[in-house]
Design a protein around this motif. Structure first.
Motif, PDB file in Angstrom:
ATOM      1  N   ALA A 325       0.848  -1.188   0.000  1.00 31.52           N
ATOM      2  CA  ALA A 325       0.000   0.000   0.000  1.00 31.52           C
ATOM      3  C   ALA A 325       0.883   1.237   0.000  1.00 31.52           C
ATOM      4  O   ALA A 325       2.098   1.163   0.183  1.00 31.52           O
ATOM      5  CB  ALA A 325      -0.899  -0.006   1.229  1.00 31.52           C
ATOM      6  N   ARG A 326       0.262   2.403  -0.206  1.00 34.70           N
ATOM      7  CA  ARG A 326       1.049   3.636  -0.258  1.00 34.70           C
ATOM      8  C   ARG A 326       1.749   3.907   1.063  1.00 34.70           C
ATOM      9  O   ARG A 326       2.759   4.603   1.106  1.00 34.70           O
ATOM     10  CB  ARG A 326       0.152   4.814  -0.622  1.00 34.70           C
ATOM     11  N   GLY A 327       1.224   3.348   2.134  1.00 33.66           N
ATOM     12  CA  GLY A 327       1.883   3.509   3.415  1.00 33.66           C
ATOM     13  C   GLY A 327       3.248   2.862   3.475  1.00 33.66           C
ATOM     14  O   GLY A 327       4.058   3.174   4.363  1.00 33.66           O
ATOM     15  N   ASP A 328       3.538   1.962   2.522  1.00 39.34           N
ATOM     16  CA  ASP A 328       4.852   1.314   2.485  1.00 39.34           C
ATOM     17  C   ASP A 328       5.923   2.198   1.862  1.00 39.34           C
ATOM     18  O   ASP A 328       7.101   1.831   1.835  1.00 39.34           O
ATOM     19  CB  ASP A 328       4.770   0.000   1.697  1.00 39.34           C
ATOM     20  N   ALA A 329       5.513   3.375   1.351  1.00 41.16           N
ATOM     21  CA  ALA A 329       6.484   4.260   0.703  1.00 41.16           C
ATOM     22  C   ALA A 329       7.573   4.697   1.675  1.00 41.16           C
ATOM     23  O   ALA A 329       8.741   4.847   1.279  1.00 41.16           O
ATOM     24  CB  ALA A 329       5.770   5.471   0.114  1.00 41.16           C
ATOM     25  N   ALA A 330       7.209   4.901   2.949  1.00 40.50           N
ATOM     26  CA  ALA A 330       8.226   5.335   3.924  1.00 40.50           C
ATOM     27  C   ALA A 330       9.344   4.301   4.040  1.00 40.50           C
ATOM     28  O   ALA A 330      10.529   4.649   4.121  1.00 40.50           O
ATOM     29  CB  ALA A 330       7.576   5.580   5.277  1.00 40.50           C
ATOM     30  N   LEU A 331       8.983   3.025   4.033  1.00 44.82           N
ATOM     31  CA  LEU A 331       9.988   1.967   4.114  1.00 44.82           C
ATOM     32  C   LEU A 331      10.878   1.972   2.870  1.00 44.82           C
ATOM     33  O   LEU A 331      12.099   1.796   2.951  1.00 44.82           O
ATOM     34  CB  LEU A 331       9.288   0.614   4.278  1.00 44.82           C
ATOM     35  N   LEU A 332      10.272   2.232   1.705  1.00 41.16           N
ATOM     36  CA  LEU A 332      11.050   2.255   0.467  1.00 41.16           C
ATOM     37  C   LEU A 332      11.964   3.475   0.402  1.00 41.16           C
ATOM     38  O   LEU A 332      13.101   3.379  -0.068  1.00 41.16           O
ATOM     39  CB  LEU A 332      10.108   2.229  -0.742  1.00 41.16           C
ATOM     40  N   TRP A 333      11.476   4.616   0.883  1.00 38.43           N
ATOM     41  CA  TRP A 333      12.346   5.798   0.898  1.00 38.43           C
ATOM     42  C   TRP A 333      13.578   5.535   1.755  1.00 38.43           C
ATOM     43  O   TRP A 333      14.685   5.980   1.433  1.00 38.43           O
ATOM     44  CB  TRP A 333      11.595   7.018   1.443  1.00 38.43           C
ATOM     45  N   GLY A 334      13.399   4.798   2.817  1.00 40.14           N
ATOM     46  CA  GLY A 334      14.529   4.489   3.671  1.00 40.14           C
ATOM     47  C   GLY A 334      15.571   3.623   2.989  1.00 40.14           C
ATOM     48  O   GLY A 334      16.737   3.596   3.413  1.00 40.14           O
ATOM     49  N   LEU A 335      15.181   2.916   1.937  1.00 40.05           N
ATOM     50  CA  LEU A 335      16.109   2.039   1.220  1.00 40.05           C
ATOM     51  C   LEU A 335      16.811   2.745   0.063  1.00 40.05           C
ATOM     52  O   LEU A 335      17.665   2.151  -0.593  1.00 40.05           O
ATOM     53  CB  LEU A 335      15.364   0.813   0.685  1.00 40.05           C
ATOM     54  N   THR A 336      16.446   4.003  -0.211  1.00 34.94           N
ATOM     55  CA  THR A 336      17.084   4.696  -1.329  1.00 34.94           C
ATOM     56  C   THR A 336      18.531   5.083  -1.036  1.00 34.94           C
ATOM     57  O   THR A 336      19.245   5.521  -1.955  1.00 34.94           O
ATOM     58  CB  THR A 336      16.290   5.957  -1.707  1.00 34.94           C
TER      59      THR A 336
END
Length: 446
Positions: A325-336
Motif C-alpha cells: 500500500a502507499r503507506g509502504d512508501a516510507a519503508l522504500l524511501w529508507g532504502l534509497t
C-alpha cells in the motif's frame, strides 16, 4: 531466382542424381528446386528433358479445356525425370508425375516425398487432390529421416493458400506414428520443426514429466521452454518430487521458473514459493504471491520483513510495491540510501509503482554513482517533467559529472521541452560523450 537453386535444377536436368543435385536435407533446397525448374522451363526449355511420357493421356481436370495432340513415347521416367516433372509449370505434367509416382515401390517413392508435399499446396485442384492422397498413403511407411525432412518442407509450405492440408496429414502422422519418428523430428535444426515436434510430444505424453522439466530448463528456444514446461506441469501432483520441480525452479529462464513456482501449488508445497518472492523476474514474483495467497498467506508482511532486514534481496522493495500500500512508501524511501545499488534502484522503482514520487527528493538521487539507480530515478521523474528544475538539470550537463548523470539530465530536459532546449542541444553537438552528441543532433534535426 537464387543461383544455387538454378544450378541444382540444371544439374538435375542433366541427369545428376537427386541427392547430388541438391541438399535433400534442406527444406529451402526443395522449395527452391520447385521454383527453379519452372523458371528453366520458361527461360531455357531446351535444358529440361523430354516430358512427352506425361502428356499421352487425358487427365481429370475441373474444366473442359482442349488438350493438344502429343506423340506418345513409351519411356519410363527415372527419379530425376519424375522430380523435374513434379515441378513442371504444366499442371498436366505435374499430375501425371504424381500418378506415376503413386505406382512406385516405397523405397523409390521416398526420395520424392518432399516434392509431393509441395504439390499438396498446388494451385490446381486436380494436382492437389492426387498429391494429398499420395502423401496420406505414403506417410505411415516413410521412416524417421524422411518424415524429419518432410516436416520442415511442409511447415514452409503451410503458409501458402492451400498448404494447411499437408500440415494436417503430417501432424496426424507424428501423433499416431512410432516413437522413433518423433524422436528424429525433435532434434532437427529447424526451429519451427522442433516447436511442432515438442507440441506433439506433449500431446502424446512422449516423455516423462522429469524429461519435460529438464528440456524446459535447458532449451534455448523460449517457445519450446513454454511447451515443455506445460508438459512437465501436466504430470505434477501431490506425489511429485524434486526430480520434476527442481529443474524448473533452478532454471535461468524466468518463464520456466514461473512455471515451477506455479507447480508448487499442485504439488502441495506452497511454503517453498516464499523463496521466490524476491526473484529478479516480476513474473516469478507474481506467481509466488499467487501460490501463497491460494493457501491463505498474505505476501505483503513477508515483503515488509525482507525490506526491514539489514540485507534485503535487491528485488524485495519492488515486490513490496507490487502488492503493498502507499503507506509502504516510507519503508522504500529508507532504502534509497542502502549500500547495495540494486536495492536502491528497486526502491526507486517501487516508489514509482506506488505513485509516491517526491520530485525534490528524487532530484537528489540523480547524482547516485550507480547508473541503474539514475535510470530508475529518470523514469520516475519523466511524468513530472513540468515540475522539474531546469537550472539544476542544466548544471548536471557539466563535464565534471559522470556520463550517466549527464545523459539522464539531457533526457529530462528533453522531456521538459523548455524554450532553451535547442540552445542547450547546440552546446552539446561536439561533446566528448557520443550519446549526448547523437541525442543533440537528433533533436536539432527534428
Amino acid at each position: 531466382m537464387h543461383d544455387t537453386h538454378t544450378e541444382g535444377a540444371t544439374r538435375l536436368a542433366r541427369g545428376t542424381p537427386l541427392t547430388s543435385a541438391i541438399d535433400t536435407s534442406d527444406a529451402a533446397a526443395w522449395t527452391g528446386l520447385d521454383l527453379a525448374v519452372r523458371h528453366l522451363a520458361r527461360t531455357r526449355p531446351s535444358v529440361l528433358p523430354d516430358q512427352s511420357w506425361a502428356t499421352g493421356r487425358r487427365f481429370h481436370w475441373a474444366w473442359d479445356a482442349p488438350l493438344p495432340t502429343f506423340t506418345v513415347k513409351r519411356r519410363e521416367p527415372n527419379e530425376t525425370g519424375l522430380a523435374l516433372a513434379l515441378c513442371h509449370p504444366d499442371g498436366r505434367i505435374r499430375e501425371a508425375a504424381l500418378r506415376r509416382a503413386a505406382g512406385l515401390p516405397a523405397p523409390d517413392l521416398r526420395p520424392l516425398l518432399p516434392l509431393v508435399a509441395i504439390r499438396c499446396a498446388d494451385w490446381a485442384p486436380p494436382v492437389r487432390e492426387v498429391a494429398r492422397d499420395l502423401l496420406r498413403d505414403a506417410l505411415p511407411g516413410a521412416g524417421p529421416d524422411t518424415i524429419a525432412v518432410l516436416t520442415t518442407v511442409v511447415l514452409r509450405v503451410a503458409a501458402r493458400r492451400h498448404g494447411e492440408a499437408a500440415r494436417t496429414l503430417l501432424e496426424a502422422a507424428l501423433r499416431d506414428g512410432p516413437a522413433p519418428v518423433l524422436d528424429t523430428v525433435l532434434v532437427r535444426d529447424d526451429r519451427a520443426t522442433r516447436r511442432l515436434a515438442h507440441r506433439i510430444a506433449v500431446q502424446r505424453r512422449h516423455f516423462s514429466p522429469q524429461r519435460f522439466a529438464e528440456a524446459a530448463a535447458t532449451d534455448p528456444d523460449v517457445v519450446i521452454q513454454d511447451i515443455c514446461a506445460d508438459g512437465a506441469l501436466a504430470g505434477v501432483g501431490p506425489e511429485t518430487g524434486d526430480e520434476v520441480l527442481l529443474p524448473l525452479l533452478r532454471s535461468p529462464h524466468s518463464r520456466v521458473r514461473a512455471a515451477g513456482v506455479t507447480a508448487l501449488r499442485r504439488a502441495g508445497r506452497p511454503g517453498e514459493a516464499e523463496a521466490f518472492l524476491a526473484d529478479r523476474s516480476g513474473l516469478v514474483r507474481a506467481c509466488a504471491r499467487y501460490v501463497l495467497r491460494q493457501y491463505g498467506v498474505d505476501p505483503a508482511p513477508l515483503y515488509r520483513a525482507l525490506c526491514a532486514s539489514g540485507s534485503p534481496p535487491p528485488a524485495a522493495p519492488l515486490g513490496l510495491a507490487e502488492c503493498g500500500a502507499r503507506g509502504d512508501a516510507a519503508l522504500l524511501w529508507g532504502l534509497t540510501d542502502h549500500p547495495h545499488p540494486g536495492v536502491r534502484a528497486r526502491a526507486v522503482a517501487g516508489l514509482r509503482v506506488l505513485d509516491a514520487t517526491d520530485v525534490a527528493r528524487l532530484m537528489q538521487l540523480l547524482d547516485d554513482p550507480a547508473p541503474g539507480v539514475v535510470r530508475e530515478v529518470t523514469a520516475a521523474l519523466v511524468p513530472y517533467r513540468e515540475r522539474l528544475p531546469v537550472d539544476a538539470l542544466r548544471a548536471r550537463l557539466a563535464t565534471e559529472h559522470p556520463r550517466h548523470v549527464r545523459v539522464a539530465a539531457f533526457r529530462l530536459l528533453r522531456a521538459h521541452d523548455g524554450p532553451d532546449l535547442r540552445e542547450i542541444a547546440r552546446t552539446l553537438v561536439e561533446d566528448a560523450e557520443p550519446r549526448l552528441r547523437a541525442n543533440s543532433w537528433a533533436l536539432l534535426r527534428s
